[in-house]
Write a protein that holds these residues in place. Structure first.
Motif, PDB file in Angstrom:
ATOM      1  N   UNK A  46       9.775   3.878  -5.380  1.00 53.03           N
ATOM      2  CA  UNK A  46      10.515   2.693  -4.932  1.00 53.03           C
ATOM      3  C   UNK A  46      11.958   3.006  -4.554  1.00 53.03           C
ATOM      4  N   UNK A  49      11.999   3.571  -0.585  1.00 54.87           N
ATOM      5  CA  UNK A  49      12.189   2.439   0.332  1.00 54.87           C
ATOM      6  C   UNK A  49      13.240   1.461  -0.190  1.00 54.87           C
ATOM      7  N   UNK A  75      12.598  -0.200   5.538  1.00 56.35           N
ATOM      8  CA  UNK A  75      11.306  -0.558   4.934  1.00 56.35           C
ATOM      9  C   UNK A  75      10.218  -0.755   5.987  1.00 56.35           C
ATOM     10  N   UNK A  76      10.606  -1.276   7.154  1.00 56.22           N
ATOM     11  CA  UNK A  76       9.588  -1.489   8.193  1.00 56.22           C
ATOM     12  C   UNK A  76       9.118  -0.175   8.794  1.00 56.22           C
ATOM     13  N   UNK A  78       8.358   2.288   6.870  1.00 57.45           N
ATOM     14  CA  UNK A  78       7.568   2.928   5.816  1.00 57.45           C
ATOM     15  C   UNK A  78       6.481   1.965   5.351  1.00 57.45           C
ATOM     16  N   UNK A  80       3.818   0.399   2.870  1.00 57.28           N
ATOM     17  CA  UNK A  80       3.919   0.293   1.414  1.00 57.28           C
ATOM     18  C   UNK A  80       2.615  -0.288   0.881  1.00 57.28           C
ATOM     19  N   UNK A  82       0.408  -1.155  -2.658  1.00 58.93           N
ATOM     20  CA  UNK A  82       0.533  -1.231  -4.112  1.00 58.93           C
ATOM     21  C   UNK A  82      -0.826  -1.419  -4.771  1.00 58.93           C
ATOM     22  N   UNK A  85      -3.183  -4.370  -4.173  1.00 57.64           N
ATOM     23  CA  UNK A  85      -3.162  -4.680  -2.738  1.00 57.64           C
ATOM     24  C   UNK A  85      -2.047  -5.661  -2.374  1.00 57.64           C
ATOM     25  N   UNK A  86      -1.848  -6.690  -3.227  1.00 56.33           N
ATOM     26  CA  UNK A  86      -0.767  -7.644  -2.967  1.00 56.33           C
ATOM     27  C   UNK A  86      -0.945  -8.371  -1.645  1.00 56.33           C
ATOM     28  N   UNK A 100       3.603  -6.820   9.500  1.00 53.34           N
ATOM     29  CA  UNK A 100       4.780  -6.040   9.917  1.00 53.34           C
ATOM     30  C   UNK A 100       4.985  -6.082  11.438  1.00 53.34           C
ATOM     31  N   UNK A 148      -2.736  -2.880   6.471  1.00 53.35           N
ATOM     32  CA  UNK A 148      -1.487  -3.622   6.639  1.00 53.35           C
ATOM     33  C   UNK A 148      -0.301  -2.658   6.652  1.00 53.35           C
TER      34      UNK A 148
END
Ligand SMILES: Nc1ncnc2c1ncn2[C@@H]1O[C@H](COP(=O)(O)OP(=O)(O)O)[C@@H](O)[C@H]1O
Ligand SMILES: [Mg+2]
Lengths: 376, 222
Positions: A46, A49, A75-76, A78, A80, A82, A85-86, A100, A148
């Motif tokens: 973390x 990013x 961040x866009x 890279x 990400x 988790x 899945x989130x 994104x 995603x």
């Protein structure tokens, strides 16, 4: 390239999660951060990013400090992924994946077309596009998470225990899929896991962290298995690291014997001529193995299939490792492993003894190479 | 005569259906006061609830305000406001809004705070600006609970707005208060029935709005 330079993270409560960590993360390869729970893997990931800011040290992306660009731009660039899945439960699968690209200002149509493309890439049926996350299995949700993250084609992918919450069979499928996608796309991936087997399977390089966020060893998996830096790494690798190391030696150099392989319709003379081996492998008319038999129990033209001994798990010399070959030999009641081609036809057999010699040869070749590198 | 007879007599009397004291006028007045109070309460409660819920701070203060708000008797507050401000709509609006803000505020705070943290983390990690995280990730998921707070507030407003009649304003409360004064029980029962009916209509409206605006993905999984 991502360079982590002597980074320390101290949380407000005083916990030192990462302690003077330095890592050079190679481009277009999978770098795995592995270690026991609480050793600072997530914190390290973390910080890349900027979801967490380092207390000391800096992180460079292609030579530039990551603090020099706006945080959301970073961040866009890279992806990400988790653990759970989130996914956004109020959005369809397609719109989840399009997130994104939409943030980057693509119009809806273009973003959705791109999302549909990615569903295919990660092996999701296009019929799922209009579904909502609750309608998908855990494994499918995780695929959506990967899609995603890849949607805007970022050069870097950060993955935090993405496959930990799914069952072992699904996990294996996801790992194979990731390796396949990586072969096609060549992203710079930083992958966090607490599972050393996963680390060894996926990692081009593996960073083993110890509790307190210190680096114990950073090496390719084969080197980790052959030369663990200390007893912590050795213990973390587990008791069977010798066996696991065999995964890195290909089985294609094994000397296969074809004499003990006889077709089910062989005549008495043929059987007699091959009776030098203690066991013969009987193959069906399609060339696939049927089972083992002692030569004197074989009668020409009337093979009793019920009487044949199980041949265990065959291996493919072209793609499998010595570990698979040895496993096949150990599982076989005769102590011989069966080699097959892509169609499952028997191409030869090999004894435990021959595999053992191949292992010794492989080890000595590695040692020679290490010596040569050390300039001895 | 029982309650049903009173109600039937009230609603079948054609004199009750037109004029400044007719059912349509009183009903519209009542809906007007209620909507106005609900909108004011929402304008206060929603933003505060959304922001505090998003940052997860201020929960204790909110709970305190809510308890205090609930403890204030609406009628007492009305009398106080009339003494202070004189007659008019304002002294009626204040107790209604005070009544409605706590459920809206507290439920909205809880609704946003209880959103699963992993999509929120994923959204930030993807570079979503903070306002979008709130409005595009948290709000759509929190919506059903937020509606339930608004609905509670709306029902309380509708039933309490009858007090407007005490200070000379209209609304369905007129029938109840005038009826009691005139010992005209037809009117009292008719007014009470109308209030109950309006409460049911309110429920139906919220149900419909929720059907239309909550994503099927949230409705089914939440
Ligand atoms: N926000 C935080 N505040 C305080 N301590 C934290 C926080 N996040 C993580 N930690 C602590 O830092 C250490 C490393 O955590 P983490 O990076 O999550 O480890 P891992 O991912 O390897 O399990 C742990 O001791 C954890 O309790
Ligand atoms: Mg972790």
């Amino acid at each position: 390239m991502i360079r982590i330079e002597s980074v320390t993270k101290r949380y407000p409560d005083g916990t030192v999660a990462v302690d003077r960590l330095s890592l050079e993360i190679p481009d277009r390869a999978i770098t795995v951060l592995v270690g026991p729970s609480g050793c600072g893997k997530t914190t390290t990931l973390r910080m890349i990013n900027r979801m967490v800011e380092p207390s000391e040290g800096s992180i460079l992306l292609d030579g530039q400090d990551i603090r020099q660009q706006p945080v959301n731009t970073l961040r866009r660039s890279m992806g990400y992924v988790i653990q759970n899945a989130g996914l956004f439960q109020h959005r369809t699968i397609l719109d989840n994946i399009a997130t994104v690209p939409r943030l980057l200002g693509w119009n809806k149509q273009k973003a959705r077309a791109r999302a549909a493309e990615l569903m295919e890439r990660v092996g999701l049926d296009s019929a799922l596009a209009k579904r909502y996350p609750y309608q998908l299995s855990g494994g499918q949700q995780q695929r959506v998470g990967v899609a995603r993250a890849l949607a805007a084609d970022p050069p870097v992918l950060l993955m935090d225990e993405p496959f930990s919450a799914v069952d072992p069979v699904v996990r294996k499928g996801l790992q194979d899929e990731l390796l396949r996608i990586q072969e096609e796309l060549g992203k710079t991936i930083v992958f966090v896991t607490h599972d050393i087997d996963e680390a060894i399977k996926l990692g081009t390089k593996v960073a083993v962290l110890r509790t307190g966020g210190r680096l114990a060893q950073f090496a390719p998996p084969a080197e980790l298995l052959s030369a663990p830096a200390d007893s912590f790494v050795e213990d973390f690798l587990g008791a069977d690291r010798g066996i696991r190391r065999l995964s890195f030696f290909p089985a294609d150099g094994l000397a296969l014997e074809t004499a003990p392989v006889v077709p089910v319709d062989a005549d008495a003379g043929e059987i007699a001529s091959r009776a030098t081996a203690p066991y013969l492998l009987v193959t069906g008319s399609d060339g696939r193995p049927l089972g083992w038999s002692e030569p004197d129990k074989l009668t020409a033209g009337a093979v009793d299939r019920e009487q044949l001994l199980d041949y265990g798990r065959p291996f493919l010399p072209a793609t499998d490792s010595l570990r698979t070959a040895l496993d096949g030999a150990v599982l076989s009641p005769t102590g011989w492993a069966v080699a097959v081609d892509g169609e499952g036809r028997a191409v030869g057999v090999v004894s435990q003894q021959v595999i053992g010699e191949a292992i010794r040869d492989a080890h000595s070749r590695v040692a020679e190479r290490a010596d040569a590198k050390a300039g001895r | 005569m029982n309650v049903l007879d009173f109600a039937r007599a009230f609603f079948t009397d054609s004199a009750h259906w037109h004029g400044y004291d007719g059912i349509p006028t009183r009903f519209a007045e009542h809906v007007g006061y209620s909507l106005e109070a609900l909108v004011i309460a929402a304008v206060i409660g929603l933003p505060v609830g959304l922001v505090t819920g998003h940052y997860g701070r201020g929960g204790n203060t909110l709970a305190l305000i809510a308890t205090a708000g609930r403890a204030l008797p609406s009628f007492g507050l009305l009398v106080l406001m009339v003494i202070w401000l004189g007659l008019g709509t304002l002294p009626v609006m204040i107790p209604l809004v005070v009544l409605a803000v706590p459920p809206i505020l507290v439920t909205t705070y809880e609704a946003v705070r209880s959103v699963d943290p992993s999509p929120v983390d994923a959204a930030r990690g993807m570079g979503m600006p903070e306002a979008r995280v709130l409005f595009q990730v948290e709000l759509p998921v929190a919506l059903p609970l937020i509606y339930s707070g608004l609905r509670t507030a709306a029902i309380q407003i509708v039933s309490t707005a009858t007090i407007a009649a005490y200070v000379g304003l209209g609304g369905i409360g007129r029938y109840i208060i005038d009826g009691l004064y005139q010992k005209d029980y037809e009117k009292v029962v008719g007014g009470a029935t109308l209030v109950a009916g309006l409460a049911l209509v309110t429920l139906a409206v919220f149900w419909a709005v929720s059907r239309l605006t909550v994503s099927p993905g949230v409705r089914r999984s939440g």
